[in-house]
Design an enzyme around this catalytic site. Structure first.
Site, PDB file in Angstrom:
ATOM      1  N   ASP A  31     -20.346  11.591 -53.004  1.00 21.43           N
ATOM      2  CA  ASP A  31     -21.128  11.519 -53.707  1.00 21.43           C
ATOM      3  C   ASP A  31     -22.313  12.391 -53.647  1.00 21.43           C
ATOM      4  O   ASP A  31     -22.711  12.989 -52.501  1.00 21.43           O
ATOM      5  CB  ASP A  31     -22.072   9.832 -53.292  1.00 21.43           C
ATOM      6  CG  ASP A  31     -22.799   9.363 -54.544  1.00 21.43           C
ATOM      7  OD1 ASP A  31     -22.494   9.818 -55.602  1.00 21.43           O
ATOM      8  OD2 ASP A  31     -23.920   8.764 -54.162  1.00 21.43           O
ATOM      9  N   GLY A  34     -23.885  15.403 -58.826  1.00 22.89           N
ATOM     10  CA  GLY A  34     -24.737  15.428 -59.898  1.00 22.89           C
ATOM     11  C   GLY A  34     -26.255  16.068 -59.453  1.00 22.89           C
ATOM     12  O   GLY A  34     -26.786  16.687 -60.079  1.00 22.89           O
ATOM     13  N   GLU A  78     -15.940   2.281 -62.198  1.00 23.03           N
ATOM     14  CA  GLU A  78     -17.237   2.119 -63.015  1.00 23.03           C
ATOM     15  C   GLU A  78     -17.616   3.474 -63.623  1.00 23.03           C
ATOM     16  O   GLU A  78     -18.584   3.767 -64.276  1.00 23.03           O
ATOM     17  CB  GLU A  78     -18.050   1.631 -62.118  1.00 23.03           C
ATOM     18  CG  GLU A  78     -18.003   0.038 -61.796  1.00 23.03           C
ATOM     19  CD  GLU A  78     -17.052   0.012 -60.909  1.00 23.03           C
ATOM     20  OE1 GLU A  78     -16.650   0.663 -59.750  1.00 23.03           O
ATOM     21  OE2 GLU A  78     -16.408  -1.114 -60.832  1.00 23.03           O
ATOM     22  N   ASN A  79     -16.974   4.629 -62.960  1.00 23.30           N
ATOM     23  CA  ASN A  79     -17.539   5.997 -63.392  1.00 23.30           C
ATOM     24  C   ASN A  79     -17.125   6.414 -64.832  1.00 23.30           C
ATOM     25  O   ASN A  79     -17.478   7.172 -65.612  1.00 23.30           O
ATOM     26  CB  ASN A  79     -16.763   6.960 -62.382  1.00 23.30           C
ATOM     27  CG  ASN A  79     -17.541   6.914 -61.199  1.00 23.30           C
ATOM     28  OD1 ASN A  79     -17.095   7.376 -59.947  1.00 23.30           O
ATOM     29  ND2 ASN A  79     -18.624   6.761 -61.237  1.00 23.30           N
ATOM     30  N   ARG A  82     -19.744   7.032 -67.831  1.00 21.28           N
ATOM     31  CA  ARG A  82     -20.423   8.423 -67.687  1.00 21.28           C
ATOM     32  C   ARG A  82     -20.323   8.975 -68.988  1.00 21.28           C
ATOM     33  O   ARG A  82     -19.403   8.854 -69.762  1.00 21.28           O
ATOM     34  CB  ARG A  82     -20.083   9.359 -66.501  1.00 21.28           C
ATOM     35  CG  ARG A  82     -20.684   8.545 -65.167  1.00 21.28           C
ATOM     36  CD  ARG A  82     -20.330   9.567 -64.040  1.00 21.28           C
ATOM     37  NE  ARG A  82     -20.641   8.778 -62.951  1.00 21.28           N
ATOM     38  CZ  ARG A  82     -21.150   9.470 -61.664  1.00 21.28           C
ATOM     39  NH1 ARG A  82     -21.286  10.855 -61.678  1.00 21.28           N
ATOM     40  NH2 ARG A  82     -21.672   8.942 -60.684  1.00 21.28           N
ATOM     41  N   ARG A 205     -24.634   2.044 -49.716  1.00 20.17           N
ATOM     42  CA  ARG A 205     -23.888   0.953 -50.808  1.00 20.17           C
ATOM     43  C   ARG A 205     -22.472   1.365 -50.393  1.00 20.17           C
ATOM     44  O   ARG A 205     -22.170   2.626 -50.327  1.00 20.17           O
ATOM     45  CB  ARG A 205     -24.594   0.736 -51.811  1.00 20.17           C
ATOM     46  CG  ARG A 205     -24.396   1.701 -52.748  1.00 20.17           C
ATOM     47  CD  ARG A 205     -25.208   1.360 -53.850  1.00 20.17           C
ATOM     48  NE  ARG A 205     -25.354   2.682 -55.057  1.00 20.17           N
ATOM     49  CZ  ARG A 205     -26.786   3.016 -55.230  1.00 20.17           C
ATOM     50  NH1 ARG A 205     -27.578   2.252 -54.861  1.00 20.17           N
ATOM     51  NH2 ARG A 205     -26.902   3.780 -55.995  1.00 20.17           N
ATOM     52  N   GLU A 218     -16.992   1.745 -39.195  1.00 23.64           N
ATOM     53  CA  GLU A 218     -18.227   1.994 -38.844  1.00 23.64           C
ATOM     54  C   GLU A 218     -18.989   2.823 -40.043  1.00 23.64           C
ATOM     55  O   GLU A 218     -18.243   3.763 -40.411  1.00 23.64           O
ATOM     56  CB  GLU A 218     -18.325   2.801 -37.735  1.00 23.64           C
ATOM     57  CG  GLU A 218     -17.724   2.002 -36.569  1.00 23.64           C
ATOM     58  CD  GLU A 218     -18.903   0.870 -36.188  1.00 23.64           C
ATOM     59  OE1 GLU A 218     -19.863   1.122 -36.408  1.00 23.64           O
ATOM     60  OE2 GLU A 218     -18.261  -0.092 -35.478  1.00 23.64           O
TER      61      GLU A 218
HETATM   62  C1  IPE Z   1     -19.433   6.175 -55.749  1.00 27.38           C
HETATM   63  O1  IPE Z   1     -20.615   6.813 -56.329  1.00 27.38           O
HETATM   64  C2  IPE Z   1     -18.299   6.780 -56.757  1.00 27.38           C
HETATM   65  C3  IPE Z   1     -17.757   7.939 -56.071  1.00 27.38           C
HETATM   66  C4  IPE Z   1     -18.214   8.723 -55.360  1.00 27.38           C
HETATM   67  C5  IPE Z   1     -16.619   8.325 -56.587  1.00 27.38           C
HETATM   68  P1  IPE Z   1     -21.320   6.539 -57.642  1.00 27.38           P
HETATM   69  O2  IPE Z   1     -22.280   7.479 -57.852  1.00 27.38           O
HETATM   70  O3  IPE Z   1     -20.658   6.316 -58.798  1.00 27.38           O
HETATM   71  O4  IPE Z   1     -22.254   5.187 -57.126  1.00 27.38           O
HETATM   72  P2  IPE Z   1     -23.423   4.684 -57.445  1.00 27.38           P
HETATM   73  O5  IPE Z   1     -23.548   4.250 -59.087  1.00 27.38           O
HETATM   74  O6  IPE Z   1     -24.372   5.403 -56.813  1.00 27.38           O
HETATM   75  O7  IPE Z   1     -23.341   3.273 -56.670  1.00 27.38           O
HETATM   76  C1  IPE Z   2     -20.013  11.681 -56.990  1.00 34.34           C
HETATM   77  O1  IPE Z   2     -21.187  12.456 -57.493  1.00 34.34           O
HETATM   78  C2  IPE Z   2     -18.603  12.161 -57.780  1.00 34.34           C
HETATM   79  C3  IPE Z   2     -18.289  11.075 -58.875  1.00 34.34           C
HETATM   80  C4  IPE Z   2     -19.088   9.791 -58.596  1.00 34.34           C
HETATM   81  C5  IPE Z   2     -17.251  11.261 -59.668  1.00 34.34           C
HETATM   82  P1  IPE Z   2     -22.285  11.659 -58.350  1.00 34.34           P
HETATM   83  O2  IPE Z   2     -21.769  12.426 -59.712  1.00 34.34           O
HETATM   84  O3  IPE Z   2     -22.097  10.390 -58.568  1.00 34.34           O
HETATM   85  O4  IPE Z   2     -23.307  12.626 -58.042  1.00 34.34           O
HETATM   86  P2  IPE Z   2     -24.890  11.937 -57.948  1.00 34.34           P
HETATM   87  O5  IPE Z   2     -24.785  10.720 -57.260  1.00 34.34           O
HETATM   88  O6  IPE Z   2     -25.279  11.464 -59.519  1.00 34.34           O
HETATM   89  O7  IPE Z   2     -25.732  13.002 -57.704  1.00 34.34           O
HETATM   90 MG    MG Z   3     -23.397   9.093 -57.326  1.00 34.76          MG
END
Ligand code: IPE
Ligand code: IPE
Ligand code: MG
Length: 253
Positions: A31, A34, A78-79, A82, A205, A218
Site C-alpha cells: 500500500d 498512489g 474492492e480496487n 478505482r 487496517r 503479528e
Molecule cells: C489494500 O489497499 C489493497 C491492496 C494493497 C491491494 P487499499 O488502498 O485498497 O485499502 P484501503 O482503501 O486504504 O483500505
Molecule cells: C496500493 O497502493 C496498490 C493497490 C491498492 C492496487 P494504493 O494505490 O492504494 O496507494 P495509496 O494508498 O492510494 O497511496
Molecule cells: Mg491504498
C-alpha cells in the site's frame, strides 16, 4: 541461493535480525503507491510502476534469506472501484510481470501462486496465470503468492460454497467440517498461516486481506510508502516480530 546471514556482520536493522529464526511466511499489503506518486506531482500510476519494482526486489530478497512463503496483496476485490485508467495500468503491470516470470521463475526457482477470483481477468491474463501455475508445479523453491482480485470475505464465501457443493455431491458431510478441513477449501490450502503481516503506507487496517489466515499473525505497520520500502524496512519488521511474545491464548512459558 541461500545466503549465510547468521555469519554476516552487518549494521542497521539487519544486525537486530536473527536469521536462524525467521518467520516461515510473511504477508505484505502493498500500500501507498498512489500517495508516493502524488507527493512527487506524478500520476498515481507512476507509483504502481515503482511499486512493482519494489515487489521484485523484496521478493528476491525474501527468497535469498530463506523465507518459505511470501504472500502479497496486489489488487483487492474492492480496487475495481478505482478509475479505469488506474485499473488498466495495474493489469498492464501484472501482464508484464507474468511474462517476465514465465522466463525467469525456473532459473530463480521461485514458485508463483495466484490467490483470488481469476475468472474476471482477461483471457490473455488468465492464460499467463495458467502458464505460471504449470511451471510452478515443477519447482520446489520459495513460494510467492500474489493476491489479485482477492478479498478475505470472498475467499471464505467461495470456500463455504465449495464445501456445500461437495456436501451436495455426497463427498463430505456437514458434520465432517473442522477448521482443518475448511482450510483445504481456501485459496491458501496447504500453506501455513503467516506469522508476520506487514502493512506499509501508514494505515492500520486489514482492508479485507487474509481474514482467516491472520487470526494469530503479528502485525507490523509503517508509514513508509510501498515504493520506498527497502530491505532495511523488512529487517525492522522481522526484528520487531522476533521481539513479540506469541501466546496463542495461553500464558507465557
Ligand atoms: C489494500 O489497499 C489493497 C491492496 C494493497 C491491494 P487499499 O488502498 O485498497 O485499502 P484501503 O482503501 O486504504 O483500505
Ligand atoms: C496500493 O497502493 C496498490 C493497490 C491498492 C492496487 P494504493 O494505490 O492504494 O496507494 P495509496 O494508498 O492510494 O497511496
Ligand atoms: Mg491504498
Amino acid at each position: 541461493m541461500k545466503l549465510s546471514f547468521s555469519k554476516r556482520k552487518s549494521g542497521g536493522a539487519a544486525g537486530q535480525v536473527d536469521f536462524s529464526r525467521l518467520p516461515r511466511h510473511i504477508a505484505i499489503i502493498l500500500d501507498g503507491n498512489g500517495r508516493w506518486a502524488q507527493r512527487r506531482g506524478l500520476p498515481r500510476t507512476a507509483g504502481h510502476k515503482v511499486g512493482a519494482e519494489t515487489f521484485r526486489t523484496i521478493a528476491t530478497y525474501c527468497r535469498d534469506i530463506g523465507i518459505e512463503y511470501l504472500t502479497v496483496y496486489a489488487f483487492s476485490t474492492e480496487n475495481w472501484k478505482r478509475p479505469k485508467d488506474e485499473v488498466d495500468t495495474i493489469m498492464g503491470l501484472l501482464k508484464r510481470y507474468l511474462l517476465e516470470a514465465i522466463d525467469t521463475m525456473e532459473r530463480d526457482n521461485v514458485r508463483l501462486r495466484f490467490m483470488g477470483d481469476m475468472s474476471v481477468l482477461s483471457d490473455e491474463l488468465k492464460a499467463l496465470v495458467d502458464r505460471c501455475n504449470a511451471i510452478s508445479a515443477r519447482l520446489t523453491g520459495c513460494q510467492c503468492n500474489i493476491c489479485i482480485n482477492y478479498g478475505g470475505r470472498a475467499e471464505i464465501v467461495h470456500a463455504a460454497r465449495d464445501f456445500a457443493i461437495d456436501c451436495g455431491a455426497g463427498k463430505v458431510k456437514p458434520e465432517d467440517l473442522t477448521e482443518e478441513l475448511f482450510e483445504k477449501y481456501l485459496y491458501s490450502a496447504g500453506i501455513p498461516s503467516p506469522e508476520l503481516l506487514i502493512r506499509p503506507g501508514g494505515e492500520q487496517r486489514l482492508s479485507n486481506f487474509l481474514l482467516w489466515q491472520c487470526a494469530y499473525a503479528e502485525f507490523y505497520y509503517t508509514d513508509v510508502l510501498w515504493p520506498d520500502f527497502s530491505k532495511e524496512e523488512l529487517h525492522r519488521a522481522i526484528a520487531a516480530y522476533q521481539h513479540r511474545d506469541r501466546r496463542f491464548g495461553g500464558i507465557k512459558k
